[in-house]
Scaffold this motif. Sequence first.
Motif, PDB file in Angstrom:
ATOM      1  N   ARG A 294      11.788  -2.255   3.006  1.00 30.20           N
ATOM      2  CA  ARG A 294      12.250  -1.405   1.905  1.00 30.20           C
ATOM      3  C   ARG A 294      11.122  -1.044   0.951  1.00 30.20           C
ATOM      4  N   LEU A 295      10.237  -1.998   0.666  1.00 34.43           N
ATOM      5  CA  LEU A 295       9.170  -1.762  -0.303  1.00 34.43           C
ATOM      6  C   LEU A 295       8.207  -0.680   0.187  1.00 34.43           C
ATOM      7  N   VAL A 296       7.910  -0.655   1.475  1.00 33.55           N
ATOM      8  CA  VAL A 296       7.009   0.362   2.018  1.00 33.55           C
ATOM      9  C   VAL A 296       7.656   1.736   1.913  1.00 33.55           C
ATOM     10  N   ALA A 297       8.967   1.799   2.199  1.00 32.25           N
ATOM     11  CA  ALA A 297       9.670   3.074   2.066  1.00 32.25           C
ATOM     12  C   ALA A 297       9.616   3.577   0.621  1.00 32.25           C
ATOM     13  N   GLU A 298       9.755   2.671  -0.341  1.00 30.20           N
ATOM     14  CA  GLU A 298       9.652   3.053  -1.755  1.00 30.20           C
ATOM     15  C   GLU A 298       8.265   3.589  -2.076  1.00 30.20           C
ATOM     16  N   ALA A 299       7.238   2.908  -1.568  1.00 29.74           N
ATOM     17  CA  ALA A 299       5.863   3.332  -1.827  1.00 29.74           C
ATOM     18  C   ALA A 299       5.591   4.701  -1.215  1.00 29.74           C
ATOM     19  N   VAL A 300       6.048   4.922   0.009  1.00 29.31           N
ATOM     20  CA  VAL A 300       5.841   6.216   0.670  1.00 29.31           C
ATOM     21  C   VAL A 300       6.606   7.312  -0.058  1.00 29.31           C
ATOM     22  N   ARG A 301       7.806   7.017  -0.511  1.00 33.18           N
ATOM     23  CA  ARG A 301       8.566   8.007  -1.295  1.00 33.18           C
ATOM     24  C   ARG A 301       7.758   8.442  -2.521  1.00 33.18           C
ATOM     25  N   GLY A 302       7.183   7.485  -3.234  1.00 37.43           N
ATOM     26  CA  GLY A 302       6.384   7.812  -4.406  1.00 37.43           C
ATOM     27  C   GLY A 302       5.151   8.630  -4.056  1.00 37.43           C
ATOM     28  N   LEU A 303       4.490   8.275  -2.951  1.00 41.34           N
ATOM     29  CA  LEU A 303       3.294   9.006  -2.553  1.00 41.34           C
ATOM     30  C   LEU A 303       3.617  10.441  -2.144  1.00 41.34           C
TER      31      LEU A 303
ATOM     32  N   ALA B 284      -8.384  -8.785  -1.535  1.00 36.50           N
ATOM     33  CA  ALA B 284      -8.364  -7.420  -2.093  1.00 36.50           C
ATOM     34  C   ALA B 284      -7.329  -6.535  -1.413  1.00 36.50           C
ATOM     35  N   PHE B 285      -6.808  -6.968  -0.278  1.00 39.36           N
ATOM     36  CA  PHE B 285      -5.876  -6.139   0.490  1.00 39.36           C
ATOM     37  C   PHE B 285      -4.466  -6.735   0.513  1.00 39.36           C
ATOM     38  N   VAL B 286      -4.206  -7.607  -0.479  1.00 37.32           N
ATOM     39  CA  VAL B 286      -2.904  -8.274  -0.594  1.00 37.32           C
ATOM     40  C   VAL B 286      -2.179  -7.715  -1.817  1.00 37.32           C
ATOM     41  N   PHE B 287      -0.885  -7.424  -1.666  1.00 33.53           N
ATOM     42  CA  PHE B 287      -0.113  -6.857  -2.770  1.00 33.53           C
ATOM     43  C   PHE B 287       1.118  -7.701  -3.066  1.00 33.53           C
ATOM     44  N   ASP B 288       1.604  -7.595  -4.290  1.00 28.08           N
ATOM     45  CA  ASP B 288       2.841  -8.255  -4.713  1.00 28.08           C
ATOM     46  C   ASP B 288       4.002  -7.659  -3.920  1.00 28.08           C
ATOM     47  N   PRO B 289       4.781  -8.474  -3.207  1.00 26.72           N
ATOM     48  CA  PRO B 289       5.847  -7.931  -2.362  1.00 26.72           C
ATOM     49  C   PRO B 289       7.015  -7.323  -3.126  1.00 26.72           C
ATOM     50  N   ASN B 290       6.974  -7.384  -4.466  1.00 29.16           N
ATOM     51  CA  ASN B 290       8.022  -6.745  -5.273  1.00 29.16           C
ATOM     52  C   ASN B 290       7.506  -5.526  -6.029  1.00 29.16           C
TER      53      ASN B 290
ATOM     54  N   MET C  26      -1.334  -6.290   3.254  1.00 38.21           N
ATOM     55  CA  MET C  26      -0.399  -7.382   3.507  1.00 38.21           C
ATOM     56  C   MET C  26       0.264  -7.849   2.223  1.00 38.21           C
ATOM     57  N   ALA C  27       1.571  -8.111   2.291  1.00 39.09           N
ATOM     58  CA  ALA C  27       2.291  -8.656   1.140  1.00 39.09           C
ATOM     59  C   ALA C  27       1.934 -10.115   0.937  1.00 39.09           C
ATOM     60  N   ASP C  28       1.902 -10.518  -0.328  1.00 41.35           N
ATOM     61  CA  ASP C  28       1.577 -11.888  -0.679  1.00 41.35           C
ATOM     62  C   ASP C  28       2.673 -12.842  -0.203  1.00 41.35           C
ATOM     63  N   GLY C  29       2.299 -14.060   0.086  1.00 43.92           N
ATOM     64  CA  GLY C  29       3.235 -15.091   0.528  1.00 43.92           C
ATOM     65  C   GLY C  29       2.458 -16.316   0.936  1.00 43.92           C
ATOM     66  N   PRO C  30       3.141 -17.416   1.292  1.00 46.05           N
ATOM     67  CA  PRO C  30       2.431 -18.654   1.640  1.00 46.05           C
ATOM     68  C   PRO C  30       1.512 -18.502   2.842  1.00 46.05           C
ATOM     69  N   HIS C  31       1.859 -17.638   3.773  1.00 51.48           N
ATOM     70  CA  HIS C  31       1.008 -17.415   4.946  1.00 51.48           C
ATOM     71  C   HIS C  31      -0.307 -16.751   4.558  1.00 51.48           C
ATOM     72  N   LEU C  32      -0.267 -15.912   3.494  1.00 49.16           N
ATOM     73  CA  LEU C  32      -1.504 -15.282   3.017  1.00 49.16           C
ATOM     74  C   LEU C  32      -2.322 -16.240   2.167  1.00 49.16           C
TER      75      LEU C  32
ATOM     76  N   SER D 149       6.146  -1.912  -5.678  1.00 48.74           N
ATOM     77  CA  SER D 149       5.870  -0.730  -4.863  1.00 48.74           C
ATOM     78  C   SER D 149       4.764   0.120  -5.466  1.00 48.74           C
ATOM     79  N   ARG D 150       4.626   0.096  -6.802  1.00 53.28           N
ATOM     80  CA  ARG D 150       3.534   0.842  -7.442  1.00 53.28           C
ATOM     81  C   ARG D 150       2.180   0.292  -7.014  1.00 53.28           C
ATOM     82  N   LYS D 151       2.035  -1.026  -6.992  1.00 51.84           N
ATOM     83  CA  LYS D 151       0.781  -1.644  -6.538  1.00 51.84           C
ATOM     84  C   LYS D 151       0.497  -1.262  -5.096  1.00 51.84           C
ATOM     85  N   LEU D 152       1.519  -1.264  -4.264  1.00 50.54           N
ATOM     86  CA  LEU D 152       1.322  -0.883  -2.873  1.00 50.54           C
ATOM     87  C   LEU D 152       0.905   0.579  -2.763  1.00 50.54           C
ATOM     88  N   ARG D 153       1.536   1.457  -3.554  1.00 60.11           N
ATOM     89  CA  ARG D 153       1.141   2.875  -3.564  1.00 60.11           C
ATOM     90  C   ARG D 153      -0.346   3.009  -3.872  1.00 60.11           C
ATOM     91  N   ASP D 154      -0.795   2.319  -4.914  1.00 57.58           N
ATOM     92  CA  ASP D 154      -2.198   2.402  -5.312  1.00 57.58           C
ATOM     93  C   ASP D 154      -3.119   1.863  -4.225  1.00 57.58           C
TER      94      ASP D 154
END
Length: 318
Positions: free
Chosen positions: A146-155, A259-265, A241-247, A267-272
């Motif tokens: 869902r978060l990627v879809a939100e980011a793409v919508r914004g872009l 530098a390539f990890v984003f907050d999974p909540n 990649m979204a942040d999490g324990p695996h990251l 979508s603005r950060k992911l857009r950027d």
Amino acid sequence: FRHALLLDAPVATIFPDGIPVAFPVPDSGAWGPNGYHLRWRQQVQALLDGSNRVVTFSNHVADDQAGRLFGVPRDKIHVVPHAPPNLSHLAPYAKKGTTAASRSIAADLLRSHARERGWSQLADFPFEEVDYVAVSTQDRVTKNIRLVAEAVRGLVRDERRSLKLFMTAPLHFGATWTPLPNQLEYDQMAGDVVSMTDLPRDVHAAFYHCAAVTVHPSIFEGGLGPFPFYEAVSVETPCLMADGPHLHELVVDEPGLAAFVFDPNDSRKLRDLILSTLENRDTVLAVQKACLDRIATYGWSQVAAAYSEAAISGRVAQ
């Protein structure tokens, strides 16, 4: 696999994760008196209790799930990370990097497969000319597409970028266990987000290679880092990649990936991050390839040897 305990021999059990317990679904059929997740939990608990050794793919699963949720003593657990998957042998056209010729070959593979599957809207799609975000995962409770879809919508709508989202997850319109289909209907994004399911391995490699960038938005993986990172970079495409324990665990060894990890909540950060990656794609890819080269010194033969060691030590302990 609890029937393994009926064997007259020591048992070493691989425990990938405890997602049904760590991320429970709000379904009465799962957690009722005879719920399917309740039964799963009971059966897994019995198997782990009766096993001589337990193998996990990461320390965070060993500590937070095998240990905290299922009570497995730490000295009973062997942590054996996966070796990084590599798809480069499926994409020989990408050996010299991303070029107009390599993208054309990958795009031809995608179009040919689309015609075989009857995907008429993709049969002549110019994959090599249109920037797209690739998401390769299933639409499950932790995957967060869902978060990627939100980011793409914004872009697309706010930034006026020409961009698509292609994903391997199926779309189940009307489903209530995932927010993604309803979100796409509400935002009227059927033309911007396209599902390409069950890709053969060579077509899957082409799917990655032709992408402008790969995004893996999952909030949790049981291993050390997400497979799509290794897969995408191995065929010359950067991955966010979204942040999490695996990251957290992966970045300890490879801090350059932070530098390539984003907050999974967010979508603005992911857009950027998508925008900055598109503008600096070669630099991002060079950093990620160097990280992957170091990680890849650990191979599958070492994984197999570690599995054997866990099984043998379990036999000795008995």
